[in-house]
Design an enzyme around this catalytic site. Structure first.
Site, mmCIF file in Angstrom:
data_model
loop_
_atom_site.group_PDB
_atom_site.id
_atom_site.type_symbol
_atom_site.label_atom_id
_atom_site.label_comp_id
_atom_site.label_asym_id
_atom_site.label_seq_id
_atom_site.Cartn_x
_atom_site.Cartn_y
_atom_site.Cartn_z
ATOM 1 N N SER A 285 0.862 -1.186 0.000
ATOM 2 C CA SER A 285 0.000 0.000 0.000
ATOM 3 C C SER A 285 0.895 1.232 0.000
ATOM 4 O O SER A 285 2.091 1.134 0.274
ATOM 5 C CB SER A 285 -0.873 0.020 1.253
ATOM 6 O OG SER A 285 -0.112 0.458 2.362
ATOM 7 N N ASP A 286 0.346 2.388 -0.262
ATOM 8 C CA ASP A 286 1.121 3.608 -0.032
ATOM 9 C C ASP A 286 1.013 3.940 1.467
ATOM 10 O O ASP A 286 0.269 3.306 2.215
ATOM 11 C CB ASP A 286 0.632 4.755 -0.924
ATOM 12 C CG ASP A 286 1.704 5.833 -1.082
ATOM 13 O OD1 ASP A 286 2.687 5.820 -0.315
ATOM 14 O OD2 ASP A 286 1.564 6.713 -1.957
ATOM 15 N N TYR A 287 1.742 4.951 1.859
ATOM 16 C CA TYR A 287 1.874 5.365 3.261
ATOM 17 C C TYR A 287 0.489 5.603 3.896
ATOM 18 O O TYR A 287 -0.205 6.532 3.493
ATOM 19 C CB TYR A 287 2.682 6.658 3.278
ATOM 20 C CG TYR A 287 3.333 7.031 4.576
ATOM 21 C CD1 TYR A 287 4.714 6.939 4.728
ATOM 22 C CD2 TYR A 287 2.585 7.504 5.642
ATOM 23 C CE1 TYR A 287 5.323 7.314 5.903
ATOM 24 C CE2 TYR A 287 3.194 7.867 6.824
ATOM 25 C CZ TYR A 287 4.566 7.774 6.946
ATOM 26 O OH TYR A 287 5.165 8.139 8.115
ATOM 27 N N GLY A 289 -2.095 4.156 3.307
ATOM 28 C CA GLY A 289 -3.139 4.026 2.281
ATOM 29 C C GLY A 289 -4.294 3.158 2.754
ATOM 30 O O GLY A 289 -5.446 3.380 2.361
#
Ligand code: BGC
Length: 763
Positions: A285-287, A289
């Protein structure tokens, strides 16, 4: 069938290679199966947790909270920790003090170089030089891997047509084909042959999947919504190209796609990425996310975490949603053990492929640091590559290159800064090292004369805006003197000189993440300064620092020369001097359109024609698709960029005026360097499908070649056109080419082209 076919092909190409690959895959499966048999559910979930490790300090890493979690098997990887000693120390905790001794994976945003910094990606893309781009990634990998890093969160390949979005600086501009070529080059640079046989090979992570570059209003993290046809024809190719190149991992984007955030979007993460494209690596995932899906409004932490896992996210960056809720979700049958096993297996396989089970310290050989990082060799290459990224936007009366004997006034808030040179997202850079422009120019002209410097203005009038635009140690030293005093000093300096170099534009943190702008002018204070400098009547060169296309209509009309230098990396200043004094002839070409004004956005070259197009060369016609107050043209179109020399294109010669689905044709032009400098030209091939079952763009980039010619030299440049190149996603999202008429265009930019026609016939 989908998976068997490539395997068969591979086998027929080389039975030996196939057997070897199968052997390695089954050895890996055996190893991972055995390990997973020994793992508790908690330990499996722990592998899915990627932590920032903010409390880790060299020498005390073992006492941190993060270390405690590692000991108890709650962390699978860490990111953005710099320093091989620190990383070694923390890896030791994992492999000596945790129950199963599973090594950690260490990631970092190595976006455009490590300590040797290359131009921001948007600038790098303007080189159109795939070897140079690959080389920049190779050097980044060599340096990062010498400092403990085995995984980079790059390449970022989000197509964007909206320069208000600050992250255009991190991508490759507006074209999906070019973006795909760059994705492949970067991945090759990082991963080489994807075997990780060497400690300089690191895993890449293509991001931000998907469509992150199309937020409404250009505001970061904002809603994205588009038709599937637009997605596949105009935005998806670079991600797919990365998968084809064997990218090891994919990062989910923050935005929603079709009303479901990417991190919870099963169609995106499983149906398209894995089932359609055949991706076999892991997805992170992104930060935060995953936890951000709560704010998106689709559930609480437990529900969004379960949804993310089910969608196909394998690793949770920072949210700790997996860590804290997956067990409960399993008990409540929201997920299955198999869902957890699949994700865990992918993380363990990545570690296996990297060789970390054989040698967890493979990337922690402290002796490599001093030999490999920020070396003169790397810096020389970065300097050359930086000079290739600059785009000469205007050069009236051949003002550039400058003579070293000229008396030069260097004016502007970007003229004497070190920390702003590398550009946004250069987390590993030592900001005290880059040379300032003032130092580099002085060095280039030698001791016999002097560069006359004045700051001239602050970055902006608004001190608060300047503070926001100079975060992360990129201060510009706000001058407390009044505008009038700064201006007076600048004008006095200018009056003493023959030529004015105005180093103006954005600070490095004015673009990048969470740096969207609603106004794309050169900031107020600097614009006023520039106007006053122009009034002196002295020749002015605008050295434009920027992370995005700006609106430069006034500048284009009044300033004699404009050299766009983006943010060129740690060696930017020397590279600028090389180009200003003609050691290097500029050859960069824009990969993003520069609009005439803000209201034209989104403005991109590969647009549709509409039912009421404006006739070429016209400004306004009632009941046509146009504006009352500005024409439809770009100030500087996609593919545009000047040189100190000039190039002439012959008409296009086609090997045939027709082709069918099984054969191909060749389109050629003769390129002549008609000026008096040696130089490089990016010859661009565009194609228009004149009649489709769905509407097609007025042109699309299909090929390019960068050609270097001596003054007076000519060369034939040829492109092969195949039916494969004519394919697009039709109404049913099938990738097809359709028989009919096509226009082929070859030229120096997307506007100035030669045209020919051919027909694609049924076989
Ligand atoms: C960015 C990513 C980056 C990640 C880790 C996020 O905010 O969107 O591009 O890789 O942080 O630093």
């Amino acid at each position: 069938m989908k998976k068997i076919f490539p395997l068969l092909l591979l086998c027929s190409l080389g039975a030996i290679a196939c057997t070897q690959q199968q052997k390695e895959t089954s050895e890996m499966s055996r190893f991972v199966n055995k390990l997973m048999d020994e793992m508790t559910l908690d330990e499996k979930i722990g592998q899915l947790n990627l932590s920032g490790g903010g409390d880790i300090v060299t020498g005390q890493a073992r006492n941190s909270n993060t270390a405690e979690k590692i000991r108890s098997g709650q962390i699978g990887g860490l990111f953005n920790i710099k320093g091989v000693e620190k990383i070694r120390e923390i890896q030791r905790v994992a492999v000596e003090e945790s129950r199963l001794k599973i090594p950690l994976i260490f990631g970092m945003d190595v976006i455009h170089g490590y300590e040797t910094v290359f131009p921001i990606p948007l600038g790098l893309s303007c080189s159109w030089n795939m070897e140079a781009i690959e080389e920049s990634a190779r050097i980044a990998a060599i340096e990062a891997s010498s400092d403990g890093i085995c995984w980079t969160f790059s390449p970022m390949v989000d197509v964007s047509r909206d320069p208000r979005w600050g992250r255009v600086s991190e991508g490759n501009g507006e074209d999906p084909f070019l973006g795909g070529q760059i994705a492949k080059a970067m991945i090759k640079g990082y991963q080489q042959d994807n075997s990780y046989s060497d400690p300089t090979h690191i895993m890449a992570c293509v991001k931000h999947y998907a469509l992150y570059g199309a937020p409404e209003g250009g505001r970061d993290y904002n809603t994205v919504d588009m038709s599937r046809q637009r997605m596949f024809n105009e935005y998806m190719y670079p991600y797919q190209a990365a998968v084809e190149a064997g990218v090891a991992s994919v990062m989910a984007s923050f935005n929603e796609v079709d009303g479901v955030p990417a991190s919870g979007n099963k169609w995106l993460m499983t149906e398209v990425l894995r089932e359609k494209w055949g991706f076999e690596g892991f997805v992170v995932s992104d930060y935060t996310g995953i936890s951000e899906m709560i704010a998106h409004g689709i559930g609480n932490l437990q529900n969004v975490s379960a949804r993310a896992l089910k969608a196909g996210i394998d690793m949770d960056m920072v949210s700790e949603g997996f860590l804290s809720t997956l067990k409960k979700s399993l008990d409540e049958k929201k997920i299955t053990e198999n869902d957890i096993n699949k994700a865990c297996r992918r993380i363990l396989e990545a570690k296996y492929k990297l060789g970390l089970f054989d040698n967890p310290y493979k990337y922690c050989d402290g002796t490599r640091r001093s030999k490999n990082i920020y070396t003169q060799e790397h810096r020389d290459k970065a300097r050359r590559i930086a000079s290739e990224s600059f785009v000469l936007l205007k050069n009236q009366d051949g003002l550039l290159p400058l003579k070293k004997q000229a008396s030069i006034a260097l004016i502007g808030p970007l003229a004497n800064t070190r920390s702003n040179m590398p550009g946004t997202w250069s987390v590993a850079a030592d900001l005290s090292k880059p040379t300032t422009l003032l130092e580099a120019l002085q060095k280039a002209i030698g001791d016999s004369s002097k560069i006359h410097y004045a700051k001239g203005s602050n970055l902006t009038e608004d001190a608060e805006l300047e503070a926001r635009a100079t975060m992360f140690g990129r201060e510009l030293g706000r001058d407390s003197r009044s505008h009038e005093t700064l201006l007076k000093e600048a004008l006095e300096t200018a009056q003493r000189c023959d030529v004015i170099l105005a180093a103006l534009g954005e600070s490095s943190e004015m673009s990048g993440e969470s740096s969207s702008r609603s106004n794309l002018d050169i900031p107020d204070a600097q614009q006023r300064l520039l106007k006053e400098l122009v009034k002196t009547g002295k020749p002015v060169v605008l050295l434009l620092f920027t992370g995005r296309p700006l609106t430069l209509s006034w500048e284009d009309a009044h300033v004699q020369s404009i050299l766009n230098v983006w943010f060129g990396g740690s060696e930017a200043a020397e590279a600028i001097a090389d180009v200003l004094f003609g050691e290097v002839n500029p050859s960069g070409k824009l990969t993003c359109t520069f609009p005439k004004n803000l209201g034209q956005i989104p403005l991109y070259y590969n647009h549709k024609n509409t039912g009421r197009p404006l006739a070429t060369g016209k400004w306004f016609e009632k009941f046509r698709s146009n504006y009352l107050d500005v024409d439809n043209d770009a100030l500087y179109p996609f593919g545009y960029g000047l040189s100190y020399t000039s190039f002439e294109y012959s008409e296009i010669r086609l090997s045939s005026k027709e082709m069918n689905f099984n054969n191909q044709l060749t389109a050629s032009i003769v390129l002549r360097n008609s000026g008096s400098f040696a130089g490089s030209e990016v010859v661009q091939l565009y194609i228009r499908d004149c009649e489709g079952s769905v509407t097609r763009p007025v042109k699309e980039l299909k090929g390019f070649q960068k050609v270097t010619l001596q003054a007076g030299e000519s060369r034939e440049v040829s492109f092969t056109v195949t039916a494969e190149m004519l394919k697009f996603y039709n109404y049913d999202l099938k990738h097809v080419a359709e028989a009919g008429d096509f226009e082929i265009m070859i030229g120096t930019n997307s506007r100035d082209v030669k045209t020919a026609k051919f027909e694609l016939k049924e076989n």
